[in-house]
Design an enzyme around this catalytic site. Structure first.
Site: not given
Ligand code: HPA
Ligand code: ZN
Length: 349
Positions: A209, A212
């Site tokens: 990730h 974001e």
């Protein structure tokens, strides 16, 4: 009288809607703990004698008014407390597979967060066995391929991530790769360089990730230090032109989760989402659900939300759908078969 224009408009929209609902799909960004619907959560709580902060489905859904990543993660980890036995992990995974089978999902790659369970005293083997056996049964019954990706919780230490990697090695053949999730800001990818090196040495693929809530710099680190094959989210790449070029040239996929981004306030509304912009820049972007039980929709709902808000046409949907098969961690034969299935579908619709 209905004019020809007004009569035609809904027909056109329902055609793209039907296309989305019926086309073969792949999902690449899905946290299995984030599929725990309140109904199953409450029944597991009762089965295991766990008391939760909410006693009814309505109370649970009311508690899902997140303001940011951390307010979500607090509830997500609270919900995961009902998972104690292998059967619980099996039931949760099975419920997800059944659900997306009905949406014509043909390939899924599933994240799991072992540390969210081992830190509560649940054995690693319990967690991975329950999930794995549901995936095997799903492949058999639903004509679906699956992959399992083990995530490290980035708010915990690099040493804890390395211990977790050691725990999975006896089950090496059950996972395709490692990932990195939980609170992004303040926990840059560089913190996990060593464990990602070790995972690569064990033959595992990597994703993370990044971009974001965190800045484009974190996406650079994920690429250069963790050597990831895909970026999860990555929507903030658009702030850095050189990064956009790099992602495009190397065809690094972005697994974007539109409803999650709105619920966690990465974008104020779905109308503000930049997925169409990323697609039009020629990046390999895909649509995914992240934590569907918490963010209000599975993969089809995510597709429909962006299609409606950003007025995506058949070509856009086709490209998004095809990107997911191209970005999948699959052998060439299966990938080719799935892309062929999608292409035949698109020719007919
Ligand atoms: N973002 C980061 N970490 C997570 C998420 C998410 O949406 N879901 C579960 N862990
Ligand atoms: Zn995620």
């Amino acid at each position: 009288m209905i004019s020809p224009e007004t009569a035609r408009a809904p027909v056109r929209r329902s055609t793209v809607e039907a296309l989305i609902r019926n086309m073969p799909k792949a999902e690449l960004h899905l946290h299995i703990e984030g599929t725990l619907e309140p109904e199953l959560m409450l029944s597991l709580a009762e089965r295991n004698g766990v008391s939760l902060g909410f006693g009814t489905v309505e109370e649970a859904r009311k508690a899902y008014a997140f303001t940011d990543m951390q307010s979500f993660l607090d509830i997500y980890y609270e919900g995961a407390r009902v998972l104690l036995k292998e059967q619980d992990f099996y039931d949760m995974t099975w419920a997800y597979l059944e659900r997306v089978h009905a949406e014509n999902v043909r390939h899924v790659e599933i994240f799991f967060d072992p540390q969210a369970h081992t830190d509560r005293g649940v054995a690693f083997e319990t967690v991975i066995s329950g999930i794995h056996h549901a995936l095997i049964d799903g492949e058999e019954q639903f004509d679906m391929s699956t992959g399992l990706i083990m995530c490290f919780l980035r708010h915990l230490s690099a040493a804890a991530a390395r211990e977790t990697l050691q725990r999975v090695l006896p089950y090496r053949n059950w996972i395709v790769g490692v990932g990195l999730d939980s609170s992004e800001v303040g926990h840059p990818p560089e913190k996990f360089k060593v464990v990602f090196d070790e995972a690569r040495d064990a033959g595992l693929l990597a994703v993370a990730h990044a971009g974001e809530e965190g800045p484009p710099e974190y996406v650079w680190q994920a690429l250069e230090l963790l050597r990831v094959k895909r970026i999860d989210h990555g929507v903030r790449c658009i702030e850095d032109e050189r990064l956009v070029q790099r992602l495009k040239e190397e065809r690094i996929p972005l697994t974007v989760c539109p409803l999650s981004n709105v619920r966690l306030r990465v974008f104020d509304t779905i109308d503000d989402h930049n997925i169409k912009q990323i697609l039009d820049r020629g990046l390999c972007v895909t649509v995914n659900s992240d934590d569907p039980a918490y963010f209000g929709g599975y993969i089809t709902e995510n597709f429909l939300a962006v299609q409606r808000a950003l007025n995506l046409g058949k070509e856009d949907i086709h490209r998004l759908g095809r990107n997911a098969f191209e970005a999948a961690f699959l052998d060439e034969e299966r990938k080719h078969a799935l892309i062929g299935m999608l292409e035949r579908f698109m020719e007919r619709h």
